[in-house]
Scaffold this motif. Structure first.
Motif, PDB file in Angstrom:
ATOM      1  N   LYS A  65     -80.322  47.052  80.088  1.00 42.05           N
ATOM      2  CA  LYS A  65     -79.482  46.492  79.036  1.00 42.05           C
ATOM      3  C   LYS A  65     -78.552  47.549  78.439  1.00 42.05           C
ATOM      4  CE  LYS A  65     -82.676  42.829  77.611  1.00 42.05           C
ATOM      5  NZ  LYS A  65     -83.519  42.318  76.495  1.00 42.05           N
ATOM      6  N   VAL A  66     -79.083  48.760  78.203  1.00 44.02           N
ATOM      7  CA  VAL A  66     -78.258  49.835  77.629  1.00 44.02           C
ATOM      8  C   VAL A  66     -77.134  50.222  78.579  1.00 44.02           C
ATOM      9  CG1 VAL A  66     -78.281  52.227  76.876  1.00 44.02           C
ATOM     10  CG2 VAL A  66     -80.099  50.693  76.156  1.00 44.02           C
ATOM     11  N   ILE A  70     -73.160  49.979  77.897  1.00 45.17           N
ATOM     12  CA  ILE A  70     -72.259  51.134  78.062  1.00 45.17           C
ATOM     13  C   ILE A  70     -71.067  50.749  78.928  1.00 45.17           C
ATOM     14  CG2 ILE A  70     -72.066  53.422  79.098  1.00 45.17           C
ATOM     15  CD1 ILE A  70     -74.937  53.943  78.194  1.00 45.17           C
ATOM     16  N   GLY A  71     -71.294  50.039  80.026  1.00 43.86           N
ATOM     17  CA  GLY A  71     -70.186  49.604  80.873  1.00 43.86           C
ATOM     18  C   GLY A  71     -69.233  48.681  80.142  1.00 43.86           C
ATOM     19  N   THR A  72     -69.780  47.765  79.335  1.00 45.20           N
ATOM     20  CA  THR A  72     -68.928  46.856  78.566  1.00 45.20           C
ATOM     21  C   THR A  72     -68.085  47.611  77.549  1.00 45.20           C
ATOM     22  OG1 THR A  72     -70.614  45.131  78.822  1.00 45.20           O
ATOM     23  CG2 THR A  72     -68.946  44.804  77.120  1.00 45.20           C
ATOM     24  N   LEU A  73     -68.719  48.577  76.856  1.00 42.15           N
ATOM     25  CA  LEU A  73     -67.976  49.362  75.880  1.00 42.15           C
ATOM     26  C   LEU A  73     -66.871  50.177  76.535  1.00 42.15           C
ATOM     27  CD1 LEU A  73     -70.891  50.581  73.570  1.00 42.15           C
ATOM     28  CD2 LEU A  73     -69.175  48.841  73.058  1.00 42.15           C
ATOM     29  N   ALA A  79     -59.291  48.924  77.461  1.00 44.35           N
ATOM     30  CA  ALA A  79     -58.332  47.896  77.041  1.00 44.35           C
ATOM     31  C   ALA A  79     -57.673  48.277  75.717  1.00 44.35           C
ATOM     32  CB  ALA A  79     -59.044  46.554  76.925  1.00 44.35           C
ATOM     33  N   LYS A  80     -58.455  48.807  74.772  1.00 52.32           N
ATOM     34  CA  LYS A  80     -57.894  49.225  73.490  1.00 52.32           C
ATOM     35  C   LYS A  80     -56.901  50.369  73.670  1.00 52.32           C
ATOM     36  CE  LYS A  80     -60.181  46.490  70.676  1.00 52.32           C
ATOM     37  NZ  LYS A  80     -59.494  45.509  69.814  1.00 52.32           N
ATOM     38  N   GLU A  81     -57.196  51.299  74.544  1.00 53.39           N
ATOM     39  CA  GLU A  81     -56.275  52.418  74.787  1.00 53.39           C
ATOM     40  C   GLU A  81     -54.964  51.926  75.386  1.00 53.39           C
ATOM     41  OE1 GLU A  81     -58.401  55.173  77.172  1.00 53.39           O
ATOM     42  OE2 GLU A  81     -59.455  56.105  75.473  1.00 53.39           O
TER      43      GLU A  81
END
Length: 236
Positions: A65-66, A70-73, A79-81
């Motif tokens: 799950k972690v 991490i991959g999702t973040l 995308a934010k960058e």
């Protein structure tokens, strides 16, 4: 008593399998099947001691799950960058502007940090201690005494007077040179040679102006062609 006889050694020929004929080399490989390997079993076998199977499964589930989070973040950050770069491009902000902004922010963070504030306070305390120390006060008074003695010494006064006189003499010499040049120019203008040259220049100028006026009057006069004498066109 008869001695026992050792039976002679019999050497048997070593029989090797005959090479398989061409085209039949893959028969044995085809008949073999892959044996599945249980990765979970091997991982469980390498698990540290002191953990039960339930605890190990729980830890592995939490780890998965972690890693997924991490991959999702990372995807969200990328995308934010990209969105941030598009906004800066639309606003006309260059990488240099971003660098200046980052430097200003970093310097502001340094100034408001506890380490910087404490260092500034320490430096202020050291400065007060140094300026109020007996050694500093005695050194300052000694330097003031030396300065006063130097300015009141005969050598200093003589040097100052010499420099002042040299400056005055230089100013007087420059004034004399300027007056001499002005006087020489005045004498030259009043000389007979210059006056005769000036008269000649005036005469030449008046002649040129008069001849130009005469030529202009001759071109614009309506009776200019009638005043000329008739040409003799008689044949020889």
């Amino acid at each position: 008593m008869l001695a026992e006889e050792t039976p002679p050694e019999v050497s048997l020929p070593l029989s090797l399998p005959a090479p398989s004929p061409p085209g039949c080399s893959g028969l044995l490989a085809d008949t073999m099947t892959d044996v599945p390997v249980d990765s979970g079993a091997s991982a469980r076998a390498a698990a540290p001691e002191g953990l039960t199977l339930a605890e190990e499964e729980e830890l592995r589930s939490e780890l998965a799950k972690v890693e997924e989070e991490i991959g999702t973040l990372r995807q969200v950050l990328a995308a934010k960058e990209r969105h941030c770069g598009e906004l800066k491009r639309k606003l006309g902000l260059t990488p240099l502007d971003g660098l200046k902004q980052n430097l200003s922010k970093s310097w502001h963070d340094v100034q408001v940090s506890n380490a910087y504030v404490k260092t500034s306070e320490k430096l202020g305390e050291w400065n007060d201690k140094v300026t109020q120390s007996d050694l500093y006060l005695s050194a300052s008074s000694t330097l003031e005494d030396w300065n006063e003695k130097l300015t009141q010494s005969e050598a200093y006064k003589k040097t100052q007077e010499t420099l002042s006189q040299a400056g005055q003499k230089t100013s007087a010499a420059l004034s004399n040179v300027g007056s001499v040049i002005s006087r020489k120019l005045g004498d030259m203008r009043n000389s007979a040679t210059f006056k005769s040259f000036e008269d000649r220049v005036g005469t030449i100028k008046s002649r040129m102006v008069g001849s130009r006026e005469n030529s202009t009057d001759g071109l614009h006069s309506p009776s200019g062609a009638g005043d000329q004498p008739p040409q003799d066109n008689a044949p020889f």
